[in-house]
Design an enzyme around this catalytic site. Structure first.
Site, short mmCIF file in Angstrom:
data_model
loop_
_atom_site.label_atom_id
_atom_site.label_comp_id
_atom_site.label_asym_id
_atom_site.label_seq_id
_atom_site.Cartn_x
_atom_site.Cartn_y
_atom_site.Cartn_z
N ARG A 68 35.41 54.20 48.58
CA ARG A 68 35.40 55.63 48.29
C ARG A 68 35.99 56.35 49.49
NH1 ARG A 68 28.88 56.25 48.63
NH2 ARG A 68 28.66 56.54 50.88
N THR A 69 36.40 57.59 49.26
CA THR A 69 37.03 58.36 50.32
C THR A 69 35.96 58.93 51.24
OG1 THR A 69 38.84 58.95 48.84
CG2 THR A 69 38.57 60.27 50.84
N THR A 70 35.95 58.51 52.49
CA THR A 70 35.02 59.08 53.47
C THR A 70 35.70 60.16 54.29
OG1 THR A 70 35.61 57.33 55.04
CG2 THR A 70 33.70 56.95 53.63
N ASP A 128 42.17 60.65 45.55
CA ASP A 128 41.11 61.31 44.79
C ASP A 128 41.68 62.10 43.62
OD1 ASP A 128 39.15 60.28 46.38
OD2 ASP A 128 38.86 62.08 47.59
#
Length: 292
Positions: A68-70, A128
């Site tokens: 996931r995009t952090t 995203d």
């Protein structure tokens, strides 16, 4: 990180205990529903279970990284959009930056929705935005399969995006985007934006991201209710020219999109004309020591 530490502590204390998988949750849901549950109901339970567990827990169980995009890495720049007489027009450049490095220079960031009755564009983390487009494709397929004589429009997609963004934010896994949706609502132009925490509002003109600080004064001074299509295009192109001059992650290659009663159109990419660097401050600097 706290979740990772708790999972590691549980695993150390009880090696036989493991993170619940989507299959575990689906089996539990099917058991609760009983043997009389329909196939569609079971599929819905499975889908909800998979979303509840998420990629993070599955990756943790497999010993891999969180998928996931952090933090945004490959990002798109500003989206500028305006209402005009009979529709909505938006402009985006084709640049995806890797940090401040101009990495990908031919990327489309505006797309038609709702069988050409709406358009969606976004800045921020491009992966995203691709995930969000996947959600929107699923929603469009579901709407088509219902075949109930009702079609989702710009306002419905706009509110769906708000729900998605708020849902991801509430799970501490936001989609790092500023999204713009344009179209028609009850025969009138509709334009709204949603940010990464699910905040939404509608406006007559919009500019997202840092570039919004640069071009919003231009929009406020030049936008007029009922302006025609040519005036709207000239305003948007002027905004992108200013961004190319002033914003380090802007590009002079752009996509122009519009949506009106006859549908949505996204132009092929083209290069803005009329750009010049023959400015006095560049030709005759005020100091020879590097100050301007």
């Amino acid at each position: 990180h706290a979740q990772e530490r708790r999972a590691a502590a549980v695993a150390a204390a009880d090696p036989d205990r493991r993170v619940a998988t989507p299959q575990d949750l689906w089996d539990l849901g099917a058991q609760l529903e009983g043997e009389t549950s329909s196939r569609d109901r079971k599929d819905a339970v499975r889908a909800r279970a998979e979303r509840a567990v998420g990629a993070g827990a599955a990756a943790q169980q497999a010993g891999g990284p969180y998928k996931r995009t952090t933090y945004p890495i490959c990002t798109g720049g500003t989206v500028v959009a305006v209402k005009y007489a009979g529709g909505v027009m938006t402009i985006t450049d084709t640049l995806i930056s890797y940090g401040k490095f101009a990495r990908y220079k031919d990327v489309q960031r505006v797309f038609p929705l709702a069988d050409g009755q709406a358009i969606v564009a976004a800045g921020g983390e491009h992966s995203d935005f691709q995930q969000l487009l996947h959600f929107l494709e699923e929603l469009a397929d579901e709407d088509f399969n219902r075949d109930d004589g009702y079609k989702l429009g710009a306002a419905e997609y706009y509110n769906y995006i708000r729900a998605v963004m708020y849902n991801h934010r509430s799970k501490m896994n936001p989609l790092w985007n500023d999204v713009v949706v344009g179209g028609l609502k009850d025969g009138k132009p509709f334009l709204g934006t949603v940010d990464l925490i699910g905040t939404q509002y509608e406006e007559d003109f919009l500019a997202t991201g840092f570039g919004g600080y640069i071009v919003t004064p231009i929009l406020r001074s030049r936008w007029q209710p009922g302006m025609d299509e040519g005036e709207a295009r000239a305003l948007l192109e002027d905004c992108m020219r200013v961004l190319f001059y002033r914003h380090c992650t802007a590009l002079n290659r752009v996509h122009l999109a519009k949506v009106a009663a006859d549908g949505a159109v996204v132009s092929p990419p083209f290069v803005l004309q009329g750009l010049t660097w023959n400015l006095k401050s560049f030709i005759e600097p005020k100091s020879t020591e590097g100050d301007w």
